[in-house]
Design an enzyme around this catalytic site. Structure first.
Site, mmCIF file in Angstrom:
data_model
loop_
_atom_site.group_PDB
_atom_site.id
_atom_site.type_symbol
_atom_site.label_atom_id
_atom_site.label_comp_id
_atom_site.label_asym_id
_atom_site.label_seq_id
_atom_site.Cartn_x
_atom_site.Cartn_y
_atom_site.Cartn_z
ATOM 1 N N LYS A 42 0.795 -1.210 0.000
ATOM 2 C CA LYS A 42 0.000 0.000 0.000
ATOM 3 C C LYS A 42 0.835 1.270 0.000
ATOM 4 C CE LYS A 42 -2.193 -1.801 3.720
ATOM 5 N NZ LYS A 42 -2.991 -1.927 4.937
ATOM 6 N N GLU A 98 7.567 1.909 -6.424
ATOM 7 C CA GLU A 98 7.678 1.496 -5.019
ATOM 8 C C GLU A 98 7.853 2.741 -4.155
ATOM 9 O OE1 GLU A 98 7.317 -0.166 -2.524
ATOM 10 O OE2 GLU A 98 8.452 -2.005 -2.412
ATOM 11 N N ASP A 102 14.635 -0.746 0.521
ATOM 12 C CA ASP A 102 15.366 -0.835 1.787
ATOM 13 C C ASP A 102 16.350 -2.003 1.685
ATOM 14 O OD1 ASP A 102 16.016 -0.453 4.450
ATOM 15 O OD2 ASP A 102 14.168 -1.232 5.255
ATOM 16 N N LYS A 130 17.300 3.489 0.383
ATOM 17 C CA LYS A 130 18.180 3.414 1.569
ATOM 18 C C LYS A 130 19.289 2.420 1.246
ATOM 19 C CE LYS A 130 14.956 3.553 5.481
ATOM 20 N NZ LYS A 130 14.446 2.720 6.593
ATOM 21 N N PHE A 151 14.172 5.232 9.898
ATOM 22 C CA PHE A 151 12.816 4.788 9.581
ATOM 23 C C PHE A 151 11.948 6.014 9.341
ATOM 24 C CE2 PHE A 151 8.565 3.168 10.225
ATOM 25 C CZ PHE A 151 8.604 2.020 9.458
ATOM 26 N N ASP A 158 4.144 4.044 6.353
ATOM 27 C CA ASP A 158 3.457 3.912 7.648
ATOM 28 C C ASP A 158 4.382 3.437 8.754
ATOM 29 O OD1 ASP A 158 3.681 1.220 6.429
ATOM 30 O OD2 ASP A 158 2.585 0.585 8.213
HETATM 31 P P1 XMP Z 1 12.710 -4.132 1.668
HETATM 32 O O1 XMP Z 1 13.533 -4.252 2.927
HETATM 33 O O2 XMP Z 1 12.143 -5.453 1.260
HETATM 34 O O3 XMP Z 1 11.527 -3.222 2.154
HETATM 35 O O4 XMP Z 1 13.451 -3.421 0.559
HETATM 36 C C1 XMP Z 1 10.666 -2.621 1.314
HETATM 37 C C2 XMP Z 1 9.394 -2.329 2.052
HETATM 38 O O5 XMP Z 1 9.632 -2.140 3.445
HETATM 39 C C3 XMP Z 1 8.901 -1.078 3.957
HETATM 40 N N1 XMP Z 1 9.844 -0.098 4.540
HETATM 41 C C4 XMP Z 1 9.519 0.996 5.197
HETATM 42 N N2 XMP Z 1 8.316 1.490 5.510
HETATM 43 N N3 XMP Z 1 9.356 3.334 6.558
HETATM 44 C C5 XMP Z 1 8.243 2.650 6.185
HETATM 45 O O6 XMP Z 1 7.160 3.122 6.475
HETATM 46 C C6 XMP Z 1 10.604 2.904 6.294
HETATM 47 O O7 XMP Z 1 11.580 3.564 6.636
HETATM 48 C C7 XMP Z 1 10.684 1.663 5.579
HETATM 49 N N4 XMP Z 1 11.725 0.936 5.126
HETATM 50 C C8 XMP Z 1 11.167 -0.141 4.500
HETATM 51 C C9 XMP Z 1 8.129 -0.520 2.792
HETATM 52 O O8 XMP Z 1 6.820 -1.001 2.854
HETATM 53 C C10 XMP Z 1 8.801 -1.060 1.560
HETATM 54 O O9 XMP Z 1 7.906 -1.304 0.508
HETATM 55 MG MG MG Z 2 5.924 -0.753 0.191
#
Ligand code: XMP
Ligand code: MG
Length: 179
Positions: A42, A98, A102, A130, A151, A158
Site C-alpha cells: 500500500k 515502489e 530498503d 536506503k 525509519f 506507515d
Molecule cells: P525491503 O527491505 O524489502 O523493504 O526493501 C521494502 C518495504 O519495506 C517497507 N519499509 C519501510 N516502511 N518506513 C516505512 O514506512 C521505512 O523507513 C521503511 N523501510 C522499508 C516498505 O513497505 C517497503 O515497501
Molecule cells: Mg511498500
C-alpha cells in the site's frame, strides 16, 4: 499526528519538484512504449498518484500487494504475495513503482516473479532509496531521494499502518515506537 514527528526529512515542495523531474524523465524514456505502471501497495499509493500525473503519456496501471513487514520497523525478511498482477504483462514494458527500497528483499521477490511472465522490459522507480541497508543486488533505475538509514513515515509510508496521510516524509519521535 504532526506532533509525533521529530523532523521533516522531505517537504511537500521537495516531493513535488522531484516528482516533476522524474515524470519528465519517464515520459521521455517511455513516450511510445505504452508502459504498465505497476504499483506495490500500500505504501506507494500517494507517490503513484502523483507520479503518473507527472508522466503524461499513454500508459496503463496495475497493482500488486505484498507484505514483508510485521507491525514493527524492520523487515521480517519473508515476502508474501497477497495480490498478484491482474493484467497480462508478457511483451509489455513494465515500470514498478515502489515507495522505498530498503533491504531490497521485497523487490527481489517481485522482479523475479514478474520476469517469469516475460515482460519486454522491467524497470524500477522508487521514491526513496536506503542503499546502506541493502541485502540483495537490486538496483533502482529511477530514484527520487537517497536517504540515510532512518525509519521514515508519511506520503504513503506507515508505522503500524498510521501516518500514511502525512503530506511530507518525516521521522517519528523515538517515544512513539515505545508506546
Ligand atoms: P525491503 O527491505 O524489502 O523493504 O526493501 C521494502 C518495504 O519495506 C517497507 N519499509 C519501510 N516502511 N518506513 C516505512 O514506512 C521505512 O523507513 C521503511 N523501510 C522499508 C516498505 O513497505 C517497503 O515497501
Ligand atoms: Mg511498500
Amino acid at each position: 499526528m504532526h506532533n509525533d514527528i521529530a523532523r521533516v526529512l522531505i517537504t511537500e515542495q521537495e516531493l513535488h519538484d522531484r516528482i516533476a523531474e522524474l515524470g519528465k524523465q519517464l515520459a521521455a524514456d517511455y513516450a511510445d512504449k505504452d508502459p504498465i505502471f505497476l504499483g506495490v501497495l500500500k505504501g506507494v499509493v500517494i507517490f503513484f498518484a502523483d507520479m503518473v500525473r507527472a508522466t503524461p503519456i499513454r500508459s496503463q496501471f496495475d497493482f500488486l500487494v505484498v507484505s514483508s513487514y510485521g507491525s514493527g520497523t524492520t523487515s521480517s525478511g519473508h515476502v508474501k504475495m497477497l495480490k498478484d498482477v491482474s493484467c497480462d504483462i508478457q511483451g509489455r514494458h513494465v515500470v514498478i513503482l515502489e515507495d522505498i527500497l530498503d533491504s531490497g528483499i521485497t523487490l527481489e521477490y517481485v522482479t523475479k516473479h514478474l520476469l517469469e511472465m516475460q515482460p519486454s522490459s522491467l524497470k524500477i522507480c522508487t521514491l526513496l532509496d536506503k542503499p546502506s541497508r541493502r541485502k540483495s543486488s537490486i538496483i533502482a533505475d529511477y530514484v527520487g531521494f537517497t536517504i540515510e538509514n532512518e525509519f521514515v513515515v508519511g506520503y504513503g509510508l506507515d508505522y503500524d499502518e498510521r501516518y500514511r496521510n502525512l503530506p511530507y516524509v518525516g521521522i517519528l519521535k523515538p517515544e512513539v515506537y515505545s508506546k
